[in-house]
Design an enzyme around this catalytic site. Structure first.
Site, PDB file in Angstrom:
ATOM      1  N   ASP A  78       4.461  47.149 -42.155  1.00  0.00           N
ATOM      2  CA  ASP A  78       4.569  47.226 -40.554  1.00  0.00           C
ATOM      3  C   ASP A  78       5.035  46.020 -40.014  1.00  0.00           C
ATOM      4  O   ASP A  78       4.958  44.790 -40.811  1.00  0.00           O
ATOM      5  CB  ASP A  78       3.121  47.801 -40.156  1.00  0.00           C
ATOM      6  CG  ASP A  78       2.022  47.247 -40.767  1.00  0.00           C
ATOM      7  OD1 ASP A  78       2.393  45.919 -40.801  1.00  0.00           O
ATOM      8  OD2 ASP A  78       1.083  47.768 -40.945  1.00  0.00           O
ATOM      9  N   ASP A  80       4.830  43.328 -36.741  1.00  0.00           N
ATOM     10  CA  ASP A  80       4.388  42.857 -35.279  1.00  0.00           C
ATOM     11  C   ASP A  80       5.282  42.034 -34.829  1.00  0.00           C
ATOM     12  O   ASP A  80       6.299  41.346 -35.200  1.00  0.00           O
ATOM     13  CB  ASP A  80       3.073  41.996 -35.870  1.00  0.00           C
ATOM     14  CG  ASP A  80       1.982  43.019 -36.292  1.00  0.00           C
ATOM     15  OD1 ASP A  80       1.800  44.261 -36.205  1.00  0.00           O
ATOM     16  OD2 ASP A  80       1.033  42.292 -37.065  1.00  0.00           O
ATOM     17  N   ASP A 159      -4.207  32.448 -39.502  1.00  0.00           N
ATOM     18  CA  ASP A 159      -5.078  32.047 -40.551  1.00  0.00           C
ATOM     19  C   ASP A 159      -4.020  31.264 -41.630  1.00  0.00           C
ATOM     20  O   ASP A 159      -4.474  30.038 -41.496  1.00  0.00           O
ATOM     21  CB  ASP A 159      -5.520  33.200 -41.286  1.00  0.00           C
ATOM     22  CG  ASP A 159      -4.611  34.634 -41.567  1.00  0.00           C
ATOM     23  OD1 ASP A 159      -3.385  34.489 -41.354  1.00  0.00           O
ATOM     24  OD2 ASP A 159      -5.172  35.403 -41.979  1.00  0.00           O
TER      25      ASP A 159
HETATM   26  P1  ATP Z   1      -0.725  43.088 -44.268  1.00  0.00           P
HETATM   27  O1  ATP Z   1       0.728  43.072 -44.881  1.00  0.00           O
HETATM   28  O2  ATP Z   1      -1.740  43.346 -45.043  1.00  0.00           O
HETATM   29  O3  ATP Z   1      -0.617  43.689 -42.891  1.00  0.00           O
HETATM   30  P2  ATP Z   1      -0.869  40.809 -42.159  1.00  0.00           P
HETATM   31  O4  ATP Z   1      -0.525  39.409 -42.538  1.00  0.00           O
HETATM   32  O5  ATP Z   1       0.138  41.352 -41.498  1.00  0.00           O
HETATM   33  O6  ATP Z   1      -0.739  41.491 -43.828  1.00  0.00           O
HETATM   34  P3  ATP Z   1      -2.611  41.645 -40.511  1.00  0.00           P
HETATM   35  O7  ATP Z   1      -4.083  41.985 -40.604  1.00  0.00           O
HETATM   36  O8  ATP Z   1      -1.785  42.799 -40.046  1.00  0.00           O
HETATM   37  O9  ATP Z   1      -2.178  40.981 -41.773  1.00  0.00           O
HETATM   38  O10 ATP Z   1      -2.623  40.602 -39.198  1.00  0.00           O
HETATM   39  C1  ATP Z   1      -1.418  40.387 -38.650  1.00  0.00           C
HETATM   40  C2  ATP Z   1      -1.267  38.749 -38.473  1.00  0.00           C
HETATM   41  O11 ATP Z   1      -2.138  38.431 -37.528  1.00  0.00           O
HETATM   42  C3  ATP Z   1      -1.473  38.002 -39.728  1.00  0.00           C
HETATM   43  O12 ATP Z   1      -0.258  37.691 -40.556  1.00  0.00           O
HETATM   44  C4  ATP Z   1      -2.142  36.648 -39.057  1.00  0.00           C
HETATM   45  O13 ATP Z   1      -1.079  35.715 -38.401  1.00  0.00           O
HETATM   46  C5  ATP Z   1      -2.798  37.105 -37.885  1.00  0.00           C
HETATM   47  N1  ATP Z   1      -4.299  37.458 -38.425  1.00  0.00           N
HETATM   48  C6  ATP Z   1      -4.790  38.396 -38.710  1.00  0.00           C
HETATM   49  N2  ATP Z   1      -6.060  38.559 -38.930  1.00  0.00           N
HETATM   50  C7  ATP Z   1      -6.460  37.184 -38.746  1.00  0.00           C
HETATM   51  C8  ATP Z   1      -7.604  36.403 -38.626  1.00  0.00           C
HETATM   52  N3  ATP Z   1      -8.812  37.048 -39.153  1.00  0.00           N
HETATM   53  N4  ATP Z   1      -7.633  35.049 -38.516  1.00  0.00           N
HETATM   54  C9  ATP Z   1      -6.608  34.327 -38.004  1.00  0.00           C
HETATM   55  N5  ATP Z   1      -5.300  35.070 -37.902  1.00  0.00           N
HETATM   56  C10 ATP Z   1      -5.317  36.526 -38.491  1.00  0.00           C
HETATM   57 MG    MG Z   2       0.200  43.504 -40.756  1.00  0.00          MG
END
Ligand code: ATP
Ligand code: MG
Length: 466
Positions: A78, A80, A159
């Protein structure tokens, strides 16, 4: 009404409230030849969103996990988008845009195409929070989180360095505030800022560290890894629904087996899900159970990696199956009839889980359906198979039964019979029914079977029940 409208118009400039000075520094600008992101991997809709925002005069970037995956050459699941436009301003630019969330509003922009609708999540740059004030609990955990900020601040509150890169599809440039691209090259997962402080703010980040390490195959940087041993217990304070979501992400990451091993290595599995304790703490005596779970997870990982869907209910049903078998067998040994013994065992198995983390209702009912279908696969008499094949969750029950065959818990011939039965036309199905009769010599009629005190299939299979 009119005053509200005028206020809205006057608010057209990005509403940027800083909680502290923006001392986050300038980003490194990484051109295409250095990051090598393949534009074909981009979602057209995500690009549409960034273009629309940019044309309206705002800054807009693809951000977070999508940039990480693009830089790894993986197609992101997905997308963002991060922008300096406020949620209201974003919403006005798109026809299908919905404001989500109360604490921190984001906008879901939905596109309807051929397959599933695609939702692009658009969030406004968020500010860093100061440590004092009412945002932070005594433990350091962030409670409220709703102030807009600059892009630099937005990057600093993410993060890991590899999750904090911003990609502009128009210029094909990556903005990198925290050395994410260098860490990608070093295959290192590094927490932004002081890791211990960041884990205290949000203990779930420890689980995320394990999940991303499993997914990318990267090593945790030592400063990022070290505090986890001491701070793991902070996960006890996290609301169980959030924990459940994160565990679900971990199990559905496509790298669940590696992630579960990672949890064990980090000492994080205790108390998360009793079933994880169970899987990870057992020795050789539980080889059968472990094999089943391992196969189920490998199967889930394969499905996810090849873009197929996986139901969480199915996954939990597999993870809890060894426990369920044990309870079922114990009930049967106490003299309970087969089906009540199974239902009683289902209640027990689910109740044990709930002491740790609640498995949500909708998954629970899926699990019960899958489980209660299992004895029915062995009843290949009368109209039973014809009825079973018509139940709405048949496919899940059948897939589950095949896993049982694959670990030798159930006779593989039964699995093959069902595979043939599904594929056969009505005549073929009747022939298959006849073949069961021949196979067992003189198969009992359903009525006779019910009268028997201990039918053969009343005892759960032996092998995986240890
Ligand atoms: P995935 O591929 O599993 O979706 P993702 O990195 O996109 O991994 P998400 O949970 O969708 O993870 O979160 C999107 C973004 O938001 C992350 O890449 C990170 O930059 C930020 N983020 C999400 N959760 C946290 C957190 N608990 N603390 C700090 N930043 C976060
Ligand atoms: Mg994500």
């Amino acid at each position: 009404m009119i005053t509200k409208f005028i206020k809205r118009i006057l608010r057209r400039d990005p509403m940027v409230k800083h909680t502290q000075a923006n001392n986050t520094g300038a980003p490194k600008r990484i051109p295409k030849k250095a990051h090598r992101i393949d534009p074909h991997l981009l979602s057209k809709n995500a690009v549409k969103v960034t273009h629309t925002l940019q044309q309206a005069g705002y800054e807009a970037f693809i951000v977070g996990g999508a940039v990480r995956d693009l830089a790894l050459g993986i197609s992101p699941k997905d997308f963002d988008v991060a922008t300096n436009a406020t949620p209201d301003q974003v919403q006005r630019l798109f026809r299908k845009a919905r404001l989500i969330g109360r604490r921190f509003q984001i906008v879901h922009v939905t596109f309807f195409g051929k397959g599933h609708p695609e939702i692009i999540e658009v969030s406004t740059f968020r500010a860093l929070l100061d440590n004092a004030g009412d945002h932070v609990a005594e433990s350091g955990r962030i409670l409220r989180d709703n102030v807009w900020g600059s892009q630099g601040e937005d990057a600093a509150r993410r993060d890991f360095t590899i999750n904090a890169m911003y990609y502009d599809p128009s210029s094909e440039t990556v903005l990198d505030y925290h050395g994410g691209m260098a860490d990608m090259q070093k295959k290192t997962l590094r927490m932004i800022g002081d890791p211990a402080k960041r884990y205290r703010e949000d203990p779930v980040r420890m689980l995320r560290a394990v999940r991303f390490a499993a997914k990318t195959g990267f090593e945790l940087d030592s400063a990022t890894r070290t505090p986890i041993a001491k701070l793991g217990k902070l996960l006890n304070d996290v609301p169980s629904a959030r924990l459940f979501d994160e565990i679900l992400k971990l199990l559905m990451s496509g790298y669940s087996w590696a992630a579960i091993q990672g949890l064990k290595d980090a000492g994080l599995h205790h108390g998360l899900l009793p079933l994880l304790d169970h899987i990870l703490d057992k020795g050789e005596d539980s080889k059968g159970a472990n094999d089943f779970v391992k196969l189920a997870l490998a199967n889930t990982d394969d499905r996810i990696q090849s873009g197929k869907s996986v139901s969480a209910g199915f996954l939990f049903a597999t993870l809890l199956w060894p426990d369920l078998l044990k309870n079922w067998k114990a009930n049967s040994a106490k003299g309970m009839a087969n089906i009540p013994a199974l239902h009683d065992a289902m209640d027990d198995t689910i109740a044990t889980q709930s002491s740790g983390m609640t498995i949500q209702r909708r998954f629970e009912s899926d699990m019960r359906e899958i489980w209660s279908m299992q004895p029915r696969f062995e009843r290949r008499v009368g109209r039973y198979p014809y009825r079973l094949i018509e139940s709405p969750r048949f496919r899940a029950g059948y897939d589950f039964m095949l896993l049982r065959c694959a670990t030798g818990e159930l006779n593989a011939a039964i699995g093959q019979w069902w595979t043939d039965f599904i594929a056969a036309d009505p005549t073929g199905q009747d022939e298959l029914m006849a073949s069961v009769k021949n196979e067992s010599g003189n198969s009992p009629s359903p009525a006779k079977r019910r009268r028997r005190r201990k039918p053969k299939s009343a005892v759960p299979p032996e092998s995986a029940a240890s």
